[in-house]
Design a protein around this motif. Structure first.
Motif, PDB file in Angstrom:
ATOM      1  N   LEU A 162      32.195  81.659 -53.637  1.00 30.30           N
ATOM      2  CA  LEU A 162      32.318  80.410 -52.904  1.00 30.30           C
ATOM      3  C   LEU A 162      33.345  80.625 -51.802  1.00 30.30           C
ATOM      4  O   LEU A 162      34.322  81.346 -52.000  1.00 30.30           O
ATOM      5  CB  LEU A 162      32.893  79.325 -53.809  1.00 30.30           C
ATOM      6  CG  LEU A 162      31.975  78.516 -54.720  1.00 30.30           C
ATOM      7  CD1 LEU A 162      32.789  77.405 -55.373  1.00 30.30           C
ATOM      8  CD2 LEU A 162      30.837  77.901 -53.900  1.00 30.30           C
ATOM      9  N   LEU A 164      36.601  79.990 -49.859  1.00 30.06           N
ATOM     10  CA  LEU A 164      37.861  79.585 -50.479  1.00 30.06           C
ATOM     11  C   LEU A 164      38.054  78.069 -50.370  1.00 30.06           C
ATOM     12  O   LEU A 164      38.523  77.413 -51.302  1.00 30.06           O
ATOM     13  CB  LEU A 164      39.022  80.348 -49.817  1.00 30.06           C
ATOM     14  CG  LEU A 164      40.390  80.165 -50.442  1.00 30.06           C
ATOM     15  CD1 LEU A 164      40.388  80.436 -51.933  1.00 30.06           C
ATOM     16  CD2 LEU A 164      41.417  81.068 -49.757  1.00 30.06           C
ATOM     17  N   HIS A 260      38.009  83.532 -56.698  1.00 32.91           N
ATOM     18  CA  HIS A 260      37.532  84.917 -56.754  1.00 32.91           C
ATOM     19  C   HIS A 260      38.633  85.947 -56.503  1.00 32.91           C
ATOM     20  O   HIS A 260      38.977  86.751 -57.373  1.00 32.91           O
ATOM     21  CB  HIS A 260      36.404  85.068 -55.733  1.00 32.91           C
ATOM     22  CG  HIS A 260      35.733  86.405 -55.693  1.00 32.91           C
ATOM     23  ND1 HIS A 260      36.212  87.456 -54.943  1.00 32.91           N
ATOM     24  CD2 HIS A 260      34.625  86.867 -56.303  1.00 32.91           C
ATOM     25  CE1 HIS A 260      35.414  88.493 -55.091  1.00 32.91           C
ATOM     26  NE2 HIS A 260      34.435  88.167 -55.909  1.00 32.91           N
ATOM     27  N   ASP A 261      39.239  85.926 -55.315  1.00 30.97           N
ATOM     28  CA  ASP A 261      40.178  86.988 -54.953  1.00 30.97           C
ATOM     29  C   ASP A 261      41.478  86.935 -55.744  1.00 30.97           C
ATOM     30  O   ASP A 261      42.147  87.953 -55.910  1.00 30.97           O
ATOM     31  CB  ASP A 261      40.485  86.948 -53.450  1.00 30.97           C
ATOM     32  CG  ASP A 261      39.280  87.383 -52.630  1.00 30.97           C
ATOM     33  OD1 ASP A 261      38.401  88.087 -53.165  1.00 30.97           O
ATOM     34  OD2 ASP A 261      39.204  87.005 -51.445  1.00 30.97           O
ATOM     35  N   ILE A 265      41.563  90.791 -56.632  1.00 30.54           N
ATOM     36  CA  ILE A 265      42.589  91.635 -55.988  1.00 30.54           C
ATOM     37  C   ILE A 265      43.395  92.387 -57.058  1.00 30.54           C
ATOM     38  O   ILE A 265      43.467  93.611 -57.021  1.00 30.54           O
ATOM     39  CB  ILE A 265      43.509  90.820 -55.042  1.00 30.54           C
ATOM     40  CG1 ILE A 265      42.752  90.405 -53.772  1.00 30.54           C
ATOM     41  CG2 ILE A 265      44.765  91.618 -54.671  1.00 30.54           C
ATOM     42  CD1 ILE A 265      43.534  89.490 -52.829  1.00 30.54           C
TER      43      ILE A 265
ATOM     44  N   ASN B 203      37.812  84.761 -47.237  1.00 27.97           N
ATOM     45  CA  ASN B 203      36.853  84.387 -48.279  1.00 27.97           C
ATOM     46  C   ASN B 203      36.442  85.606 -49.105  1.00 27.97           C
ATOM     47  O   ASN B 203      36.670  86.742 -48.703  1.00 27.97           O
ATOM     48  CB  ASN B 203      35.633  83.754 -47.612  1.00 27.97           C
ATOM     49  CG  ASN B 203      35.999  82.457 -46.893  1.00 27.97           C
ATOM     50  OD1 ASN B 203      36.440  81.510 -47.530  1.00 27.97           O
ATOM     51  ND2 ASN B 203      35.862  82.441 -45.572  1.00 27.97           N
ATOM     52  N   PRO B 204      35.811  85.374 -50.282  1.00 33.99           N
ATOM     53  CA  PRO B 204      35.350  86.502 -51.099  1.00 33.99           C
ATOM     54  C   PRO B 204      34.500  87.446 -50.249  1.00 33.99           C
ATOM     55  O   PRO B 204      33.659  86.979 -49.457  1.00 33.99           O
ATOM     56  CB  PRO B 204      34.474  85.829 -52.170  1.00 33.99           C
ATOM     57  CG  PRO B 204      34.956  84.424 -52.254  1.00 33.99           C
ATOM     58  CD  PRO B 204      35.457  84.069 -50.887  1.00 33.99           C
ATOM     59  N   HIS B 205      34.714  88.742 -50.389  1.00 32.01           N
ATOM     60  CA  HIS B 205      33.955  89.756 -49.636  1.00 32.01           C
ATOM     61  C   HIS B 205      34.046  89.526 -48.120  1.00 32.01           C
ATOM     62  O   HIS B 205      33.130  89.908 -47.383  1.00 32.01           O
ATOM     63  CB  HIS B 205      32.478  89.792 -50.035  1.00 32.01           C
ATOM     64  CG  HIS B 205      32.235  89.876 -51.504  1.00 32.01           C
ATOM     65  ND1 HIS B 205      30.991  89.844 -52.056  1.00 32.01           N
ATOM     66  CD2 HIS B 205      33.088  89.988 -52.553  1.00 32.01           C
ATOM     67  CE1 HIS B 205      31.077  89.930 -53.386  1.00 32.01           C
ATOM     68  NE2 HIS B 205      32.354  90.011 -53.701  1.00 32.01           N
ATOM     69  N   GLU B 208      30.856  87.965 -46.319  1.00 29.26           N
ATOM     70  CA  GLU B 208      29.547  88.627 -46.153  1.00 29.26           C
ATOM     71  C   GLU B 208      28.784  88.065 -44.964  1.00 29.26           C
ATOM     72  O   GLU B 208      27.642  87.587 -45.104  1.00 29.26           O
ATOM     73  CB  GLU B 208      28.702  88.477 -47.420  1.00 29.26           C
ATOM     74  CG  GLU B 208      29.208  89.338 -48.558  1.00 29.26           C
ATOM     75  CD  GLU B 208      28.248  89.394 -49.748  1.00 29.26           C
ATOM     76  OE1 GLU B 208      27.112  88.920 -49.623  1.00 29.26           O
ATOM     77  OE2 GLU B 208      28.677  89.925 -50.794  1.00 29.26           O
ATOM     78  N   PRO B 240      39.101  91.038 -49.022  1.00 21.28           N
ATOM     79  CA  PRO B 240      40.469  90.987 -49.549  1.00 21.28           C
ATOM     80  C   PRO B 240      40.661  91.792 -50.831  1.00 21.28           C
ATOM     81  O   PRO B 240      41.759  92.290 -51.072  1.00 21.28           O
ATOM     82  CB  PRO B 240      40.682  89.490 -49.815  1.00 21.28           C
ATOM     83  CG  PRO B 240      39.711  88.794 -48.923  1.00 21.28           C
ATOM     84  CD  PRO B 240      38.529  89.690 -48.814  1.00 21.28           C
TER      85      PRO B 240
END
Lengths: 325, 325
Positions: A162, A164, A260-261, A265, B203-205, B208, B240
Motif C-alpha cells: 500500500l 505509505l 511495509h518498510d 528494512i 512507498n514500498p518498492h 513500482e 527503501p
C-alpha cells in the motif's frame, strides 16, 4: 531406506519459469541439507527444467529417491529466460494452483514457492497483487498475513503493498487486534510456542506521549490493552528505531510492523536472504524466499539458491511439527 | 610536549548533569584513543563532575596535559542523578551555549555534546525541540540537517521529529533538493570528498512505477533530476528496503531518508552506538552520540562511554581536516 516417521513432503513451485525460480529450485534440490530434511515434490515444466539444468550444469535427472517431479508441461516453446511474458506468468500461476491443490488434498505437507513476476501475472490476466493474495483467493482463507521469519527475529506486517499514505489510514485499533491475533495463532501453529510480540509505534520515538502524532495513544495502545485482556503476550507501542535491536537481542520473538518498510528494512538488513517469507492464515504451511524473480540475472547460473533452501527447510520444519502435534 | 600541528581542541558539553552525560564524558576523557586525538575542553560543573568521578571510581583530577575544564558551577546542590528537573535542564542548555560561544570565537575547533533531556529543557523554559534546533537558534544558521555518520554507511534525514503523517507532507521536490544540497556541502566540508548520495523512495518498492503511491514520480524523481543537472552525484529513488543493504556494501556514501525512522531504524540496527550524530549547516563541526540521557541508569556507573568516544573522535577528525584545508 530408513526415514524418520515425520519426514515431510514439501511441494516446491518453480514460479515464473523465465526468472531465477528454476535455477534456485534445482540448486536447492541438489543440496544435501534439503534432501535430508524433506522429500521434494517439484511442480513445473520438466522439459524446461531439464534445459535449464543442462545449460547451467546442474544435477539432472533429479535424484528420484528424494525428489519427485509433477510435470505441468506448460512452458511455451518461445519462452526466454530473463524476459517477462504473459505465457510465463500463466505458467507461474499454474505452479501455485497445483501446489495449493496438493497441499489441500494432503498430497504434500507444506509448500515452498519460488518467485513470480507481478507484471507477468498481470499480463496473463490475473488480478492478484502477489503470492499472498493469490493463495488467499485459492484457499478462501478469511484473513492472511505476511510474516518474515528468521533465526534472529521475526516481523509481521500490518499492511503490505500500500502507498505509505494509505498504510497510515490502516493504523486502526481493530486492524491491529486482528493482525496480532492472526500472527499469534500462526506462530503457535508453526512453532508450538506462544510468541512474545512487540508492537512498533508509528511515529518517531513512538510519539513521546503524543508530541509527534496521536496514533500511539488513540489506536495502538488501546489495541494492545485489548490483546493483553485476551491473554496474549503483547506489549508496546515501542520506539520503532530501537525495537528491532531489542528483538535481535532476544527480548521478543515477533515485531508487528505497522507498514511495509518499517518491517522489511530491518529484516533485509539483518537477515539478507536468510529471512523466510511465510503466509499465515492458510490451511497449510507456505513459505518462500525473501527476494524476487531477478530477471536481470535469470539463466546466467549466478543466482544464489540460499533463500530457496532456507524456505524449503523452514517449510519442512514447520510441517514436521504439525505432523507430530 | 610535542604535538602534531593540527592537534584539535574539542569542546565537550556534559549536557544534562542528571543523565549519563558526566559519566560518559569522564570515561571518554580517560580513554587514550581520545586524548591522543584531541585536547578536550570539558564544559560543565567541576564540583558535580568531581562528585560523579569519585562515586563511580573514575579518574580525578582530569589529566591537565590533555584535558581542560571550563567550570560553569551551575548544578544546583539538590540535583539528583536520574531525576528530570528544570534546574538540570537549564544547566544542560548552558553547557551548549558556552560550547557554541567557544566554537564561534575559535576557542575550540569543534564540539561534541552529551545528551540533554527534552522534558528537562522544556521545564526550564526553552522551546527548542532538541540539540539541532537549539544550535540553529544559537548560531543563526539558515538551514541545518541531521546526519548519522558511521564507517559502514551514513544517513541524512529530510525531516526530524515530525508525526509520520506530517513528514509525508514534507516530501516535496524543493525540500529534497535543499536537503541533498545541504548534506552534499556538509559532507564535502567534513570529509573533503564528494559523496555518492542515494535518495530512498517513500512507498514500498519505491511504488513500482506508481502502483503504490505517486510521490516517487511527482516529487522525488524530479528533485533528483534537478540535482543531477546541478552536477551532484545523486541517484534514486530506490526501494527503501534494499538501499541500505547497498549502501552498506559500499555502493553509496550517504542515503537521504525521507522520514525519521526510515533512516534511524537501519542506522541503529547496523551501527548500534557507533553511529555519530552530526549537525550539518552550522559554522563549526558539532557531533554527539546517537543515544539519550538514559536517566534510568544515570549515576550507576554502567553506561557505555563508547558512543561519546566515537563522537569526540569524529569531531577531532573533521576538525583536523578543516584546519589542514
Amino acid at each position: 531406506v530408513k526415514r524418520a516417521p515425520a519426514y515431510p513432503r514439501v511441494g516446491v513451485a518453480i514460479g515464473d519459469p523465465a526468472g531465477i525460480g528454476p535455477e534456485i529450485v534445482l540448486k536447492a534440490a541438489a543440496s544435501q541439507r534439503v534432501t535430508r530434511a524433506a522429500r521434494l515434490v517439484i511442480i513445473g515444466d520438466a522439459r524446461w527444467l531439464e534445459r535449464q539444468a543442462k545449460r547451467l550444469k546442474l544435477r539432472w535427472p533429479l535424484q528420484r529417491r528424494t525428489v519427485e517431479l509433477v510435470d505441468l508441461a506448460n512452458v511455451e516453446p518461445h519462452c526466454v529466460a530473463g524476459s517477462v511474458s504473459a505465457g510465463a506468468g500463466r505458467a507461474a500461476v499454474e505452479t501455485i494452483e497445483r501446489a495449493t491443490e496438493l497441499a489441500l488434498s494432503g498430497g504434500v505437507d507444506a509448500i515452498a514457492t519460488a518467485p513470480i513476476h507481478k507484471e507477468a501475472i498481470a499480463a496473463a490476466g490475473y488480478v492478484d497483487a502477489g503470492h499472498t493474495e493469490m493463495l488467499q483467493r485459492l484457499t478462501g482463507a478469511k484473513q492472511v498475513g505476511m510474516l518474515f521469519w528468521s533465526k534472529s527475529f521475526s516481523v509481521g506486517l500490518l499492511t503490505r503493498h500500500l502507498a505509505l499514505r494509505e498504510a497510515l489510514r490502516a493504523v486502526r485499533a481493530n486492524r491491529i487486534v486482528q493482525a496480532v491475533r492472526l500472527f499469534d495463532a500462526g506462530w503457535r501453529q508453526l512453532l508450538g510456542k506462544t510468541p512474545r510480540i512487540a508492537v512498533a509505534g508509528l511515529n518517531p520515538h513512538a510519539s513521546e506521549g503524543g508530541r509527534f502524532g496521536h496514533e500511539e495513544q488513540r489506536e495502538i495502545a488501546p489495541a494492545i490493552e485489548r490483546l493483553q485482556q485476551l491473554g496474549l503476550s503483547v506489549s508496546g507501542p515501542y520506539p520503532p528505531d530501537s525495537i528491532f535491536n531489542r528483538a535481535q537481542a532476544g527480548e521478543f520473538d515477533l515485531v508487528l510492523a505497522l507498514y511495509h518498510d518499517q518491517g522489511t528494512i530491518p529484516i533485509k538488513l539483518v537477515c539478507g536472504y536468510d529471512a523466510v517469507n511465510i503466509t499465515v492464515g492458510l490451511p497449510f504451511v507456505r513459505t518462500s524466499p525473501d527476494h524476487g524473480t531477478a530477471m536481470e540475472i535469470a539463466g546466467k547460473g549466478i543466482a544464489s539458491g540460499r533463500g530457496m533452501e532456507q524456505a524449503i527447510l523452514a517449510a519442512a520444519r514447520f510441517a514436521r511439527r504439525q505432523r507430530s502435534s
